[in-house]
Scaffold this motif. Structure first.
Motif, PDB file in Angstrom:
ATOM      1  N   PRO A 202      99.613  32.426  79.010  1.00 39.75           N
ATOM      2  CA  PRO A 202      98.993  33.694  78.594  1.00 39.75           C
ATOM      3  C   PRO A 202      99.411  34.841  79.504  1.00 39.75           C
ATOM      4  O   PRO A 202      99.596  34.668  80.714  1.00 39.75           O
ATOM      5  N   LEU A 203      99.587  35.988  78.924  1.00 41.41           N
ATOM      6  CA  LEU A 203      99.947  37.163  79.696  1.00 41.41           C
ATOM      7  C   LEU A 203      98.741  37.641  80.500  1.00 41.41           C
ATOM      8  O   LEU A 203      97.588  37.454  80.089  1.00 41.41           O
ATOM      9  N   PRO A 204      98.988  38.228  81.663  1.00 47.11           N
ATOM     10  CA  PRO A 204      97.854  38.729  82.456  1.00 47.11           C
ATOM     11  C   PRO A 204      97.114  39.841  81.719  1.00 47.11           C
ATOM     12  O   PRO A 204      97.722  40.668  81.036  1.00 47.11           O
ATOM     13  N   LYS A 205      95.832  39.831  81.863  1.00 51.51           N
ATOM     14  CA  LYS A 205      95.002  40.828  81.192  1.00 51.51           C
ATOM     15  C   LYS A 205      94.221  41.634  82.222  1.00 51.51           C
ATOM     16  O   LYS A 205      93.928  41.155  83.316  1.00 51.51           O
ATOM     17  N   ARG A 206      93.912  42.839  81.843  1.00 54.02           N
ATOM     18  CA  ARG A 206      93.080  43.661  82.713  1.00 54.02           C
ATOM     19  C   ARG A 206      91.648  43.122  82.715  1.00 54.02           C
ATOM     20  O   ARG A 206      91.137  42.716  81.662  1.00 54.02           O
ATOM     21  N   PRO A 207      91.046  43.099  83.870  1.00 56.50           N
ATOM     22  CA  PRO A 207      89.653  42.603  83.898  1.00 56.50           C
ATOM     23  C   PRO A 207      88.729  43.509  83.088  1.00 56.50           C
ATOM     24  O   PRO A 207      88.877  44.738  83.082  1.00 56.50           O
ATOM     25  N   ARG A 208      87.860  42.884  82.398  1.00 55.48           N
ATOM     26  CA  ARG A 208      86.926  43.654  81.586  1.00 55.48           C
ATOM     27  C   ARG A 208      85.859  44.303  82.464  1.00 55.48           C
ATOM     28  O   ARG A 208      85.400  43.726  83.449  1.00 55.48           O
TER      29      ARG A 208
END
Length: 220
Positions: A202-208
């Motif tokens: 999975p690609l890195p995501k910005r923290p919610r």
């Protein structure tokens, strides 16, 4: 035809073997092989050390616009082709078809002439006007172009006569696959050793951001 196999046949070792076994009987063939072996070496310099490793000075990089190989290409090699053609044309009692079988085709000679003249002039220009320290002649090639159209041909079951719509569809597929598109195995172009791994990480995501609780007070 495989170019590398043809280069092995047109080599100094083959010429020396023919000369050793047949002496002067195959002098013309021996001269032809040696001329094209030197031509292949001049046009395939690929590293700074290959000439010393293989003990073949013609594989050395070009470092001077006055390199003797550049003069040999324009004068000796092209003159050899001209003399060959003129000697065949001077023969009498032969029709044009018979003469054509005794020499290189006009298209081949013209291609060699264009290759030599353009390479010599470009090498001199790069060494004099751009500050290049050396030139590796193997870098002047059309392998990327041949590889691209090789990918085009092998798609859709190796179709050699695609329509415009099929070509556009194949082109989109090649662009989408990028480096993962398989290069043709049987082609003359070199296959790149670079491969890019593809996985399902999975690609890195910005923290919610945490949701802020909104409290509403109701006055009675």
């Amino acid at each position: 035809m495989k170019v590398n196999l043809a280069a092995q046949v047109l080599s100094t070792s083959v010429a020396n073997a023919l000369q050793s076994f047949y002496d002067q009987k195959l002098q013309g063939t021996v001269e032809f092989i040696k001329m094209f072996d030197k031509f292949f070496d001049c046009m395939n310099t690929r590293s700074l050390t290959e000439a010393s490793r293989n003990r073949k000075p013609d594989l050395a990089p070009y470092t001077s616009p006055g390199d003797s190989r550049l003069k040999w290409l324009k004068e000796n090699f092209l003159e050899y082709l001209r003399n060959w053609s003129n000697s065949v044309e001077s023969l009498e009692n032969l029709d044009p078809k018979q003469k054509a079988k005794m020499k290189l085709s006009h298209q081949t000679v013209e291609g060699l002439r264009m290759t030599v003249n353009s390479f010599v002039e470009l090498t001199k220009y790069l060494l004099v006007h751009t500050g290049a320290k050396f030139i590796l002649s193997e870098r002047f090639n059309q392998d990327p172009l041949e590889s691209h159209f090789g990918k085009q041909r092998q798609m859709k079951g190796g179709n050699d006569n695609p329509t415009v719509a099929q070509f556009n569809q194949n082109e989109n597929s090649v662009r989408l696959l990028g480096s993962q598109a398989l290069a043709p195995v049987s082609g003359n172009s070199k296959r790149s050793g670079y491969t890019q791994e593809i996985d399902d990480t999975p690609l890195p995501k910005r923290p919610r951001r945490p949701k802020q609780k909104i409290s509403i007070s109701v006055e009675k």
